[in-house]
Design a protein around this motif. Sequence first.
Motif, mmCIF file in Angstrom:
data_model
loop_
_atom_site.group_PDB
_atom_site.id
_atom_site.type_symbol
_atom_site.label_atom_id
_atom_site.label_comp_id
_atom_site.label_asym_id
_atom_site.label_seq_id
_atom_site.Cartn_x
_atom_site.Cartn_y
_atom_site.Cartn_z
ATOM 1 N N GLU A 13 0.832 -1.208 0.000
ATOM 2 C CA GLU A 13 0.000 0.000 0.000
ATOM 3 C C GLU A 13 0.862 1.254 0.000
ATOM 4 N N ASN A 14 1.895 1.283 0.840
ATOM 5 C CA ASN A 14 2.801 2.436 0.874
ATOM 6 C C ASN A 14 3.531 2.583 -0.453
ATOM 7 N N ARG A 15 3.987 1.458 -1.002
ATOM 8 C CA ARG A 15 4.712 1.477 -2.275
ATOM 9 C C ARG A 15 3.826 2.029 -3.389
ATOM 10 N N ASP A 16 2.572 1.560 -3.439
ATOM 11 C CA ASP A 16 1.648 1.996 -4.482
ATOM 12 C C ASP A 16 1.337 3.481 -4.356
ATOM 13 N N MET A 17 1.031 3.919 -3.136
ATOM 14 C CA MET A 17 0.659 5.312 -2.943
ATOM 15 C C MET A 17 1.801 6.265 -3.326
ATOM 16 N N LEU A 18 2.998 5.999 -2.821
ATOM 17 C CA LEU A 18 4.115 6.904 -3.087
ATOM 18 C C LEU A 18 4.562 6.811 -4.538
ATOM 19 N N SER A 19 4.580 5.615 -5.098
ATOM 20 C CA SER A 19 5.035 5.493 -6.488
ATOM 21 C C SER A 19 4.094 6.222 -7.445
ATOM 22 N N ARG A 20 2.787 6.131 -7.227
ATOM 23 C CA ARG A 20 1.844 6.850 -8.090
ATOM 24 C C ARG A 20 2.078 8.356 -8.032
ATOM 25 N N ARG A 21 2.364 8.854 -6.852
ATOM 26 C CA ARG A 21 2.596 10.293 -6.697
ATOM 27 C C ARG A 21 3.899 10.709 -7.384
ATOM 28 N N LEU A 22 4.925 9.874 -7.310
ATOM 29 C CA LEU A 22 6.200 10.177 -7.977
ATOM 30 C C LEU A 22 6.063 10.073 -9.491
ATOM 31 N N ASP A 103 13.060 11.163 6.469
ATOM 32 C CA ASP A 103 11.685 11.645 6.450
ATOM 33 C C ASP A 103 10.798 10.586 7.093
ATOM 34 N N THR A 104 9.638 11.011 7.553
ATOM 35 C CA THR A 104 8.711 10.097 8.204
ATOM 36 C C THR A 104 7.510 9.829 7.305
ATOM 37 N N LYS A 105 6.853 8.719 7.576
ATOM 38 C CA LYS A 105 5.618 8.364 6.874
ATOM 39 C C LYS A 105 4.466 8.594 7.838
ATOM 40 N N PRO A 106 3.312 8.988 7.376
ATOM 41 C CA PRO A 106 3.021 9.213 5.967
ATOM 42 C C PRO A 106 3.834 10.379 5.418
ATOM 43 N N VAL A 107 4.213 10.235 4.166
ATOM 44 C CA VAL A 107 5.087 11.202 3.520
ATOM 45 C C VAL A 107 4.330 12.474 3.173
ATOM 46 N N ASP A 108 4.927 13.604 3.515
ATOM 47 C CA ASP A 108 4.463 14.901 3.035
ATOM 48 C C ASP A 108 5.179 15.091 1.700
ATOM 49 N N LEU A 109 4.445 14.934 0.590
ATOM 50 C CA LEU A 109 5.084 14.896 -0.731
ATOM 51 C C LEU A 109 5.867 16.157 -1.045
ATOM 52 N N GLU A 110 5.348 17.307 -0.706
ATOM 53 C CA GLU A 110 6.062 18.544 -1.016
ATOM 54 C C GLU A 110 7.395 18.612 -0.271
ATOM 55 N N SER A 111 7.377 18.226 0.982
ATOM 56 C CA SER A 111 8.613 18.206 1.766
ATOM 57 C C SER A 111 9.601 17.198 1.185
ATOM 58 N N LEU A 112 9.117 15.993 0.853
ATOM 59 C CA LEU A 112 9.983 14.967 0.283
ATOM 60 C C LEU A 112 10.561 15.426 -1.056
ATOM 61 N N MET A 113 9.726 16.045 -1.894
ATOM 62 C CA MET A 113 10.220 16.516 -3.193
ATOM 63 C C MET A 113 11.285 17.589 -3.008
#
Length: 122
Positions: A13-22, A103-113
């Motif tokens: 689930e984590n892999r799918d969510m983050l990969s789709r966003r990337l 970084d921590t999960k759940p990932v804040d995408l803007e911060s991670l980017m």
Amino acid sequence: MTLRILLVEDNPENRDMLSRRLLRRGHQVLFAGNGAEAVSMTHSERPDIVLMDLSLPIMDGWEATRRLKNDAATQAIPIIALTAHAMAGDRARAMEAGADDYDTKPVDLESLMGKIAALTGA
């Protein structure tokens, strides 16, 4: 700029969510489900950056990070350690293992980017 990102995550689930966003951001995403695969794939695929979960089967993310950073062939590839179990001392432990950021999960995408951009120049 399109980056080749190795996402090391054993939770589907984590892999799918983050990969789709990337992927939506235009990046190529490669996958490893454990630390041993991460070490092998970093050598064979030469990603621009590794997003390393710390709690992994077979070989944990701390050990995989240590191995990659102690190897001249892969030590320059940036690694961002990711964890859902942010315990006191985890950041320091990840940095001691050689992670370039944390970084921590759940990932804040803007911060991670922002962290990805800072480490890759992208």
